[in-house]
Design an enzyme around this catalytic site. Structure first.
Site, mmCIF file in Angstrom:
data_model
loop_
_atom_site.group_PDB
_atom_site.id
_atom_site.type_symbol
_atom_site.label_atom_id
_atom_site.label_comp_id
_atom_site.label_asym_id
_atom_site.label_seq_id
_atom_site.Cartn_x
_atom_site.Cartn_y
_atom_site.Cartn_z
ATOM 1 N N TYR A 36 0.950 -1.231 -0.135
ATOM 2 C CA TYR A 36 0.141 -0.035 0.049
ATOM 3 C C TYR A 36 1.135 1.470 -0.047
ATOM 4 C CZ TYR A 36 -3.724 -3.501 1.296
ATOM 5 O OH TYR A 36 -4.504 -4.396 1.577
ATOM 6 N N HIS A 42 0.333 -11.950 1.429
ATOM 7 C CA HIS A 42 -0.529 -11.164 0.619
ATOM 8 C C HIS A 42 -0.445 -11.651 -0.957
ATOM 9 C CE1 HIS A 42 -1.298 -6.712 -0.244
ATOM 10 N NE2 HIS A 42 -2.463 -7.368 -0.480
#
Length: 329
Positions: free
Chosen positions: A58, A145
């Site tokens: 992010y 992830h």
């Protein structure tokens, strides 16, 4: 439901029922100043949110840095933080002058790039680097992830055993996988020893493909679920649906539009805002420990917390189930 009340415990870790997904403070879709990002996080905290999810992905670390700076001002035992592993941030030799990471929808300089690394050394490096960016003494929950985007078989052979090892050492309290691919989630639950999984956009008020295999696998393996992307790319974020809404970066299929219209009508009949039903629907399953919502403006966090606390009549869920719009309890 109360956003400050633990919905359940996993691996000795109490997960609040409402969390904030901090991709937006990593400049997802639009750039925020440091002050704007701080105001968003402050609004989340003031609304009672005590679970925060982030990732190196992010904003190429910006989300972790901003979230960590904010959380350093709060008592450490009053919140839960999760981040993710599987990709390391390294200098980008192809960096462009004034270039941005907009190919990944983040408005940050592209001076770093993501490099897959499922080795134990890579997992440990990811944890150490995330802790440094966060400035926190520990990470409570660590997800792998989107491993299927690289090599799920390799992840199962190498990365997940590494996660299990660092959990056994007490480096993190709980481990899991974060993904929007049901097959990857199901395999990970069945083949690894996970505490929680983050299901992104696959168990929502609009559609529940995860109900077929993912939820049964979690039930069989005593694995908890954190539901993310519960607004389906924003389709459920407003009480009045829009036909031109986007679905996973594409056009909304007619079949899903028809479902959305029917769901919205039933919500209106019960005087329940569609976004409130969207936030609370996943928690109707005993397997779901928490719902994580995003937001780039303080008012959004305040409103989402109010939606999470709204009392929804049982008749709403019963009518949706009778119409076969959600699974029957």
């Amino acid at each position: 439901m109360s956003s400050t009340e633990p919905a359940a415990a996993a691996a000795g870790l109490a997960i609040p029922a409402l969390g904030y997904g901090a991709a937006n403070v990593g400049n997802l879709f639009r750039a925020l100043s440091d002050d704007e990002a701080w105001a968003v996080l402050e609004a989340a905290w003031d609304a009672g949110i005590r679970y925060y999810d982030t990732a190196p992905h992010y904003g190429l670390g910006l989300s972790e840095k901003r979230l960590g700076a904010f959380l350093q001002t709060k008592p450490r035992d009053e919140f839960v933080v999760s981040t993710k592993a599987g990709r390391l941030l390294r200098p980008n030799p192809e960096r462009r002058p004034s270039g941005l990471d907009t190919d990944n929808d983040f408005h940050v300089p592209d001076d770093l790039r993501r490099e897959w690394d499922f080795t134990e050394q890579g997992i440990r490096a990811s944890i150490a680097e995330s802790q440094e960016r966060l400035g926190l003494d520990r990470i409570d929950l660590l997800y792998l992830h989107d491993p299927e985007r690289h090599d799920l078989d390799l992840a199962l052979a190498s990365a997940f055993p590494a996660l299990e090892k660092v959990r056994a050492e007490g480096v993190v309290k709980a481990i899991g996988i974060g993904s929007m691919v049901s097959d990857a989630l199901t395999r990970a639950v069945r083949e690894a020893d996970l505490d929680l999984i983050m299901v992104a956009g696959r168990y929502t008020l609009l559609e529940q493909p995860a109900a077929t295999e993912v939820l049964p696998a979690c039930a069989e393996n005593a694995t908890g679920i954190v539901a993310a992307s519960v607004f389906n790319s924003g389709l459920l974020a407003q009480s009045e649906p829009k036909r031109d809404g986007r679905y996973e970066y594409g056009q909304l299929p007619d079949e899903l539009w028809d479902r959305l219209v029917r769901i919205a009508a039933i919500c209106r009949n019960h005087d329940v805002p569609l976004p409130a039903a969207a936030i609370q629907f996943p928690l109707q399953s005993a397997l779901v420990r928490s719902v994580v919502v995003g937001g780039s403006r303080p008012a959004q966090l305040t409103q989402n917390a109010e939606y999470a606390a709204l009392e929804i009549p049982a008749g709403l869920w019963a009518e949706l189930a009778e119409a076969r719009l959600i699974p029957t309890p």
